[in-house]
Design an enzyme around this catalytic site. Structure first.
Site, PDB file in Angstrom:
ATOM      1  N   ARG A  79     -27.330  58.830 -26.772  1.00  0.00           N
ATOM      2  CA  ARG A  79     -25.174  59.095 -26.441  1.00  0.00           C
ATOM      3  C   ARG A  79     -24.340  59.255 -27.795  1.00  0.00           C
ATOM      4  O   ARG A  79     -24.601  59.057 -28.752  1.00  0.00           O
ATOM      5  CB  ARG A  79     -25.431  58.151 -26.065  1.00  0.00           C
ATOM      6  CG  ARG A  79     -26.239  57.505 -24.770  1.00  0.00           C
ATOM      7  CD  ARG A  79     -24.879  58.370 -23.036  1.00  0.00           C
ATOM      8  NE  ARG A  79     -25.738  57.929 -22.267  1.00  0.00           N
ATOM      9  CZ  ARG A  79     -27.279  58.057 -21.977  1.00  0.00           C
ATOM     10  NH1 ARG A  79     -28.199  59.405 -22.717  1.00  0.00           N
ATOM     11  NH2 ARG A  79     -27.733  58.261 -20.440  1.00  0.00           N
ATOM     12  N   ARG A 103     -12.465  65.693 -42.590  1.00  0.00           N
ATOM     13  CA  ARG A 103     -12.832  67.071 -43.094  1.00  0.00           C
ATOM     14  C   ARG A 103     -13.259  67.468 -44.139  1.00  0.00           C
ATOM     15  O   ARG A 103     -14.434  68.295 -43.742  1.00  0.00           O
ATOM     16  CB  ARG A 103     -11.456  67.807 -42.634  1.00  0.00           C
ATOM     17  CG  ARG A 103     -11.040  69.176 -42.871  1.00  0.00           C
ATOM     18  CD  ARG A 103      -9.664  69.939 -42.016  1.00  0.00           C
ATOM     19  NE  ARG A 103     -10.685  70.287 -40.956  1.00  0.00           N
ATOM     20  CZ  ARG A 103     -10.377  71.152 -40.344  1.00  0.00           C
ATOM     21  NH1 ARG A 103     -10.803  71.932 -41.064  1.00  0.00           N
ATOM     22  NH2 ARG A 103     -10.746  71.017 -39.002  1.00  0.00           N
ATOM     23  N   GLY A 139      -0.835  66.644 -39.927  1.00  0.00           N
ATOM     24  CA  GLY A 139      -1.519  65.658 -38.769  1.00  0.00           C
ATOM     25  C   GLY A 139      -0.342  64.822 -39.661  1.00  0.00           C
ATOM     26  O   GLY A 139      -0.326  64.451 -40.228  1.00  0.00           O
ATOM     27  N   ILE A 181      -4.718  60.076 -43.192  1.00  0.00           N
ATOM     28  CA  ILE A 181      -6.238  59.013 -42.518  1.00  0.00           C
ATOM     29  C   ILE A 181      -7.572  59.655 -43.709  1.00  0.00           C
ATOM     30  O   ILE A 181      -8.346  58.306 -43.032  1.00  0.00           O
ATOM     31  CB  ILE A 181      -6.032  59.189 -41.159  1.00  0.00           C
ATOM     32  CG1 ILE A 181      -6.363  60.585 -40.598  1.00  0.00           C
ATOM     33  CG2 ILE A 181      -5.121  58.810 -40.509  1.00  0.00           C
ATOM     34  CD1 ILE A 181      -7.972  60.042 -39.477  1.00  0.00           C
ATOM     35  N   ASP A 182      -8.173  61.047 -43.676  1.00  0.00           N
ATOM     36  CA  ASP A 182      -9.130  61.171 -44.306  1.00  0.00           C
ATOM     37  C   ASP A 182      -9.156  60.598 -46.325  1.00  0.00           C
ATOM     38  O   ASP A 182     -10.502  60.240 -46.375  1.00  0.00           O
ATOM     39  CB  ASP A 182      -9.291  62.669 -44.502  1.00  0.00           C
ATOM     40  CG  ASP A 182      -9.496  63.377 -42.985  1.00  0.00           C
ATOM     41  OD1 ASP A 182      -8.980  62.830 -42.271  1.00  0.00           O
ATOM     42  OD2 ASP A 182      -9.095  64.194 -42.635  1.00  0.00           O
TER      43      ASP A 182
HETATM   44  O1  F6P Z   1      -6.751  66.029 -42.108  1.00  0.00           O
HETATM   45  C1  F6P Z   1      -6.519  64.971 -40.934  1.00  0.00           C
HETATM   46  C2  F6P Z   1      -7.530  64.933 -40.100  1.00  0.00           C
HETATM   47  O2  F6P Z   1      -6.983  64.250 -39.002  1.00  0.00           O
HETATM   48  C3  F6P Z   1      -8.908  65.700 -40.133  1.00  0.00           C
HETATM   49  O3  F6P Z   1     -10.089  64.754 -40.150  1.00  0.00           O
HETATM   50  C4  F6P Z   1      -9.210  66.547 -39.262  1.00  0.00           C
HETATM   51  O4  F6P Z   1     -10.123  67.939 -39.135  1.00  0.00           O
HETATM   52  C5  F6P Z   1      -8.190  67.061 -38.979  1.00  0.00           C
HETATM   53  O5  F6P Z   1      -6.622  66.605 -38.729  1.00  0.00           O
HETATM   54  C6  F6P Z   1      -7.766  67.133 -36.817  1.00  0.00           C
HETATM   55  O6  F6P Z   1      -6.105  68.231 -36.583  1.00  0.00           O
HETATM   56  P1  F6P Z   1      -5.565  68.905 -35.309  1.00  0.00           P
HETATM   57  O7  F6P Z   1      -5.273  67.205 -35.444  1.00  0.00           O
HETATM   58  O8  F6P Z   1      -5.411  69.977 -35.456  1.00  0.00           O
HETATM   59  O9  F6P Z   1      -6.645  68.804 -34.313  1.00  0.00           O
END
Ligand code: F6P
Length: 342
Positions: free
Chosen positions: A265, A170, A8, A125-126
């Site tokens: 919400r 994630r 990502g 970013i995680d």
């Molecule tokens: O690993 C970084 C991340 O932003 C996760 O937090 C998220 O689950 C995933 O990538 C989302 O991936 P994609 O851009 O493939 O939907």
């Protein structure tokens, strides 16, 4: 020298590439090529020459000028042979892989099983890569989430609502915990600690009894309920077999509404957290990582990645990152964040 960005995207990727190119070209006289779209570009030899000139203006730019993909050369029968052929035919001395768990695992295998000259730069970013105290992009994502929570407070208060904000994360709740503390959330739900929806509702009810009619609940996309307490339903897989996350905030908001009778919400921040310009901290960290990576290449520190430990940038074996996830500092969650919950 070759460079690729995998997995990502993440604010700060261009700053890493720019630093690699700046130091490589100016200090070592290197010739550097970028591969487009991660391993696809290596296998298909889709390249672009990188220079100080071509990288000009990219320091504050989000995303990656090289493009990125998930996927691995190990997914196709001749993928590794094609990677090896590209490196030798192009006469590359080394390959810098800027990526998350997936790309770093590939890099590690290419080095340990096939002896390829790779150096890793951890990215996500995680903030969940083992071996480094922090990854670039993380503090930018936390700031974006915090800004959103600040805004949501005022609308929640005006309407006496419970707003459930879903953030990325994630396998780990780093973004949720930091943004939850910074944004003054009433509840923060993270993958590391399964949640009980009943006690979430109890906290919110108690808060209302104390006259606080608005609440912000922050939930990491990968949060999981205590087994048997709440159903998340079937979850689709992406083409690489990863569960497609995103949407737990909707389920939790509806459930809180049903159980408490309060108006709720959901807000899903999603890829807003990954896009756009890196903050100053991430620009500096990315720049330091890029410089450390090109130094590692010149030291032939193959199979290593650059890492942040305290205030220093060091090296660690790629194997440290493989197959593991760096969990949230539980003390930060329980000794700091929880003091302010509800
Ligand atoms: O690993 C970084 C991340 O932003 C996760 O937090 C998220 O689950 C995933 O990538 C989302 O991936 P994609 O851009 O493939 O939907």
């Amino acid at each position: 020298m070759g460079v690729l960005t995998g997995g990502g995207d993440c604010p700060g990727l261009n700053a890493v590439i720019r630093a690699i190119v700046r130091k490589g070209e100016r200090s070592f006289g290197d010739e550097i090529v970028g591969f487009f779209d991660a391993w696809d570009g290596v296998m298909e030899r889709r390249t672009v020459p990188l220079s100080v000139e071509s990288m000009r203006g990219t320091l504050p730019r989000g995303g990656t000028v090289l493009g990125t993909r998930r996927g691995s050369p190990f997914d196709t029968f001749d993928g590794v042979d094609r990677v090896k052929a590209t490196l030798s035919d192009m006469g590359l001395d080394g390959l810098i892989v800027i990526g998350g768990n997936g790309s770093l695992s590939v890099a590690s295998r290419l080095h340990s099983e096939f002896g390829l000259p790779v150096v890793g730069v951890p990215k996500t970013i995680d903030n969940d890569i083992e071996g480094t105290d922090i990854t670039f992009g993380f503090t930018t994502a936390v700031q974006i989430a915090t800004d959103a929570i600040d805004r949501l407070h005022t609308t929640a208060e005006s309407h006496d609502r419970v707003i459930v904000v879903e953030v990325m994360g994630r396998h780990s709740g780093w973004i949720a915990t930091h943004a939850g503390i910074a944004g003054g959330a009433a509840v923060v739900l993270i993958p590391e600690i399964p949640f009980d929806i009943e006690s979430v509702c109890t906290r919110i009810l108690q808060r209302h009894e104390r006259g606080r009619y608005a609440s912000i609940v922050v939930v990491a996309e990968g949060a999981v309920p205590v087994p048997g307490t709440f159903e998340l339903g079937e979850r689709a897989l992406d083409q690489f077999g990863h569960v497609r996350l995103g949407g737990i905030g909707y389920l939790i908001a509806a459930e809180i509404g049903d159980r408490t009778g309060f108006e709720t919400r959901p807000v899903l921040l999603g890829h807003v957290q990954r896009g756009g310009t890196p903050n100053a901290f991430d620009r500096v960290l990315s720049t330091r990582f890029g410089i450390a990576a090109i130094d590692a290449v010149h030291d032939q520190a193959w199979g290593q990645m650059v890492v942040a430990r305290g205030t220093e940038i060091l090296r660690a074996p790629l194997t440290e990152a493989v197959g593991r996830t760096r969990s949230v500092d539980i003390a930060l969650y329980s000794d700091v964040a929880e003091i302010f919950f509800a």
